[in-house]
Design a protein around this motif. Structure first.
Motif, PDB file in Angstrom:
ATOM      1  N   ILE A 199       0.833  -1.209   0.000  1.00 36.12           N
ATOM      2  CA  ILE A 199       0.000   0.000   0.000  1.00 36.12           C
ATOM      3  C   ILE A 199       0.862   1.252   0.000  1.00 36.12           C
ATOM      4  CG2 ILE A 199      -1.673   1.337   1.346  1.00 36.12           C
ATOM      5  CD1 ILE A 199      -2.787  -1.343   2.379  1.00 36.12           C
ATOM      6  N   ALA A 200       1.885   1.295   0.859  1.00 35.98           N
ATOM      7  CA  ALA A 200       2.712   2.493   0.986  1.00 35.98           C
ATOM      8  C   ALA A 200       3.470   2.793  -0.301  1.00 35.98           C
ATOM      9  CB  ALA A 200       3.681   2.337   2.153  1.00 35.98           C
ATOM     10  N   ALA A 273       7.620   3.398   4.147  1.00 39.34           N
ATOM     11  CA  ALA A 273       7.013   4.389   5.040  1.00 39.34           C
ATOM     12  C   ALA A 273       7.479   5.804   4.720  1.00 39.34           C
ATOM     13  CB  ALA A 273       7.340   4.044   6.492  1.00 39.34           C
ATOM     14  N   LEU A 274       8.785   6.002   4.546  1.00 39.91           N
ATOM     15  CA  LEU A 274       9.318   7.342   4.342  1.00 39.91           C
ATOM     16  C   LEU A 274       9.193   7.799   2.899  1.00 39.91           C
ATOM     17  CD1 LEU A 274      12.406   7.242   6.701  1.00 39.91           C
ATOM     18  CD2 LEU A 274      10.147   8.174   7.094  1.00 39.91           C
ATOM     19  N   GLY A 275       8.958   6.872   1.992  1.00 38.65           N
ATOM     20  CA  GLY A 275       8.639   7.273   0.628  1.00 38.65           C
ATOM     21  C   GLY A 275       7.201   7.725   0.488  1.00 38.65           C
ATOM     22  N   ALA A 276       6.347   7.255   1.382  1.00 36.28           N
ATOM     23  CA  ALA A 276       4.917   7.583   1.299  1.00 36.28           C
ATOM     24  C   ALA A 276       4.571   8.910   1.962  1.00 36.28           C
ATOM     25  CB  ALA A 276       4.096   6.463   1.931  1.00 36.28           C
ATOM     26  N   ALA A 288       2.177   4.984  13.765  1.00 29.32           N
ATOM     27  CA  ALA A 288       2.635   5.633  12.536  1.00 29.32           C
ATOM     28  C   ALA A 288       2.267   4.840  11.286  1.00 29.32           C
ATOM     29  CB  ALA A 288       4.152   5.829  12.601  1.00 29.32           C
ATOM     30  N   LEU A 289       2.319   3.517  11.329  1.00 34.67           N
ATOM     31  CA  LEU A 289       2.012   2.734  10.133  1.00 34.67           C
ATOM     32  C   LEU A 289       0.560   2.918   9.706  1.00 34.67           C
ATOM     33  CD1 LEU A 289       3.964  -0.623  10.607  1.00 34.67           C
ATOM     34  CD2 LEU A 289       4.739   1.582   9.732  1.00 34.67           C
ATOM     35  N   SER A 290      -0.344   2.987  10.662  1.00 37.85           N
ATOM     36  CA  SER A 290      -1.748   3.238  10.334  1.00 37.85           C
ATOM     37  C   SER A 290      -1.919   4.628   9.729  1.00 37.85           C
ATOM     38  CB  SER A 290      -2.617   3.114  11.595  1.00 37.85           C
ATOM     39  OG  SER A 290      -2.684   1.782  12.030  1.00 37.85           O
ATOM     40  N   LEU A 291      -1.199   5.611  10.264  1.00 35.68           N
ATOM     41  CA  LEU A 291      -1.251   6.976   9.736  1.00 35.68           C
ATOM     42  C   LEU A 291      -0.811   7.013   8.279  1.00 35.68           C
ATOM     43  CD1 LEU A 291      -1.523  10.075  10.364  1.00 35.68           C
ATOM     44  CD2 LEU A 291       0.912  10.021  10.935  1.00 35.68           C
ATOM     45  N   ILE A 292       0.255   6.284   7.971  1.00 36.80           N
ATOM     46  CA  ILE A 292       0.777   6.267   6.600  1.00 36.80           C
ATOM     47  C   ILE A 292      -0.208   5.594   5.645  1.00 36.80           C
ATOM     48  CG2 ILE A 292       2.596   5.293   5.140  1.00 36.80           C
ATOM     49  CD1 ILE A 292       4.449   5.639   7.651  1.00 36.80           C
ATOM     50  N   VAL A 293      -0.817   4.512   6.072  1.00 40.77           N
ATOM     51  CA  VAL A 293      -1.780   3.804   5.223  1.00 40.77           C
ATOM     52  C   VAL A 293      -3.009   4.675   4.979  1.00 40.77           C
ATOM     53  CG1 VAL A 293      -3.354   1.839   5.114  1.00 40.77           C
ATOM     54  CG2 VAL A 293      -0.987   1.501   5.820  1.00 40.77           C
ATOM     55  N   GLY A 298      -6.434   7.203   1.607  1.00 36.66           N
ATOM     56  CA  GLY A 298      -7.511   8.175   1.765  1.00 36.66           C
ATOM     57  C   GLY A 298      -8.701   7.632   2.517  1.00 36.66           C
ATOM     58  N   SER A 299      -8.551   6.506   3.206  1.00 34.18           N
ATOM     59  CA  SER A 299      -9.636   5.929   4.002  1.00 34.18           C
ATOM     60  C   SER A 299      -9.042   5.269   5.230  1.00 34.18           C
ATOM     61  CB  SER A 299     -10.426   4.902   3.183  1.00 34.18           C
ATOM     62  OG  SER A 299      -9.667   3.723   3.006  1.00 34.18           O
ATOM     63  N   SER A 300      -9.926   4.817   6.115  1.00 35.29           N
ATOM     64  CA  SER A 300      -9.459   4.183   7.351  1.00 35.29           C
ATOM     65  C   SER A 300      -9.471   2.666   7.275  1.00 35.29           C
ATOM     66  CB  SER A 300     -10.357   4.635   8.526  1.00 35.29           C
ATOM     67  OG  SER A 300     -11.691   4.203   8.322  1.00 35.29           O
ATOM     68  N   ILE A 301      -9.851   2.103   6.107  1.00 37.51           N
ATOM     69  CA  ILE A 301      -9.929   0.647   5.990  1.00 37.51           C
ATOM     70  C   ILE A 301      -8.549   0.014   6.132  1.00 37.51           C
ATOM     71  CG2 ILE A 301     -10.526  -1.273   4.462  1.00 37.51           C
ATOM     72  CD1 ILE A 301     -12.694   0.476   3.246  1.00 37.51           C
TER      73      ILE A 301
END
Length: 482
Positions: A199-200, A273-276, A288-293, A298-301
């Motif tokens: 995803i990231a 992570a840091l590319g995203a 932090a991983l949830s924040l990046i996803v 653009g959603s919380s899924i």
């Protein structure tokens, strides 16, 4: 006073080549690798990544590699010693054979930081992602007063206590059940991290990696000291020495495979992570991983899936690390250095039941009331000190027991163990002064405990057993060196 217990005597006393003290050999090589991954991958990457990024910026990738190199050198040493002395005491037993009882006790004392205190840190991180999961699924969170430590907006961290209690329940049921649960959770969390990377990378922007070293070389070193926490636990594999099938072969193999798999995963996660997202928006952020996803999709899924994976991952670390702590306490108890209650094994479940509940209760206290950053730094410095000693043990045993059976031998000897010592000391140097002071006080207390309790009750001193001869070599039966 310098009391040394030979490797052959350690193996003979534990019954490690047979069935040791009521423990059953039920862990195969795949389960052992999963146990290693289960002990490592958790809070360090799911929670601690943001703190490491705050120190090093995009160069956090280098910090992870530096921490991994430190672990690889030491992993070689653990692999050699784990195959040669396959007992439950891990680095405590290796120090007993190479450096003597006093050093061994202090190593065992520091293992309380690596295992006991680190499991407290892991349990603290579990609550962060549990709240993230609850928020995404039911729209509610655990009240702040019951989800964090005093001084950080809370009164007592209830989730941390709960996850440690659940791990204790599973551990006392039996090692076979614990190993199966750890293997299942390890597979789940590796799958979640692979999903995170997929995803990231869809939001990857190479511009986020520039400037690469905003905090300079000092930031990389400080980041490596924090990143090292993400690797803590691979040596837990060696604590299973008396419950592993064919331990002289499988322990070294599992240690090396585990380090390779984990290093690859961490580097991929860091780059993704840091590319995203820009590092300034990641550093210091909880979950932090949830924040990046969320940012990438653009959603919380996606973040809900990550939160599920983190809850499972961190729980498996609690389980694996608590297992390691109880086996080390068992070994120290057998030697008379701590009370006998820790060596008792239930005839029904073949597990140290009282040991497990006592350890869980004691380490639930810092998990409930101590902030994560304090617990994390103490765990890191204790682990690095132990790793330096383990590398020294390899050097010492090569000289004192050249005929010892070694299924795996450290490559590039003696350069590799010497570099392991150097890298460990370098990462210790990057820790705050207050952590050094706390560590010095902790070690001083350990020395006092040994002087007042362990030294007088040591079974080696009381019985004065002879050292066992080296394999394939006749030698006179001489009393232990005192």
């Amino acid at each position: 006073m310098r009391r040394i217990k030979s490797p052959d005597l350690l193996v003979a006393e534990s019954g490690a080549d047979l069935e040791g003290h009521g423990l059953k050999r039920s862990i195969g090589p795949f389960q052992l690798v999963c146990f290693g991954v289960g002990a490592i991958v958790g809070t360090g990457i799911f929670v601690g990544l943001s703190d490491t990024v705050a120190e090093a910026g995009p160069a956090v990738i280098v910090s992870f590699v530096l921490a991994a190199v430190t672990c690889i050198f030491t992993a070689f040493s653990f692999a050699e010693l784990g195959g040669a002395i396959p007992v439950s005491g891990s680095s405590y037993s290796y120090a007993y054979a190479a450096l003597g009882e006093r050093t061994a006790f202090l190593v065992g004392w520091c293992l309380l930081l690596e295992y006991g205190v680190s499991v407290s840190a892991v349990a603290i991180g579990w609550g962060q992602y549990l709240n993230e999961l609850l928020e995404n699924t039911v729209g509610r969170q655990i009240p702040a007063a019951l989800a964090d430590a005093p001084g950080h907006g809370g009164v007592v961290n209830v989730p941390a206590i709960v996850v440690m209690a659940l791990a204790a329940v599973l551990l006392v049921r039996g090692v076979r059940e614990s190993a199966r649960a750890t293997a299942a959770m390890a597979v789940i969390k590796i799958g979640i991290l692979v999903l995170f990377c997929a995803i990231a990378f869809t939001a990857f922007d190479s511009g986020h990696l520039s400037p690469f070293t905003p905090e300079g070389i000092g930031g990389i070193g400080a980041g490596a000291s924090l990143a090292f926490f993400s690797f803590i636990g691979f040596d837990a594999i060696s604590t299973a020495g008396e419950e592993v099938k064919n331990p002289r072969r499988n322990i070294p193999l599992a240690i090396l495979i585990t380090i390779g798999v984990v290093t690859l995963i961490y580097c991929l996660v860091s780059v993704a992570a840091l590319g995203a997202m820009p590092w300034e928006q990641v550093g210091g952020k909880p979950a932090a991983l949830s924040l990046i996803v969320d940012h990438a999709t653009g959603s919380s899924i996606g973040s809900t899936v990550i939160a599920v994976g983190a809850v499972v991952a961190i729980a498996s670390v609690v389980l694996a690390v608590m297992y390691g702590q109880t086996r080390i306490l068992m070994s120290m108890s057998r030697d008379g250095l701590i009370p006998k209650v820790f060596e008792r094994v239930s005839p029904k479940t073949s597990t140290p039941v009282a040991n497990t509940w006592i350890a869980s209760a004691v380490f639930a206290v810092p998990a409930a009331v101590v902030p994560l950053d304090v617990v994390l730094d103490m765990s890191v410095i204790g682990t690095l000190a132990i790793m330096a000693v383990v590398n020294i043990c390899v050097l010492a045993l090569r000289r004192s027991h050249p005929g010892l059976s070694r299924r795996f031998r450290v490559p590039l000897y003696p350069a590799a163990p010497l570099l392991g010592v150097v890298f460990s000391l370098y990462l210790m140097y990057g820790l705050p002064l207050v952590t050094w002071i706390q560590f010095a006080v902790f070690v001083a207390v350990g020395a006092l405990v040994y002087a007042l309790y362990g030294r007088k009750r040591s079974r080696l001193a009381l019985s004065g057993p002879p050292e066992a001869p080296e394999p394939g070599r006749e030698s006179p039966r001489t009393p232990a060196r005192v």
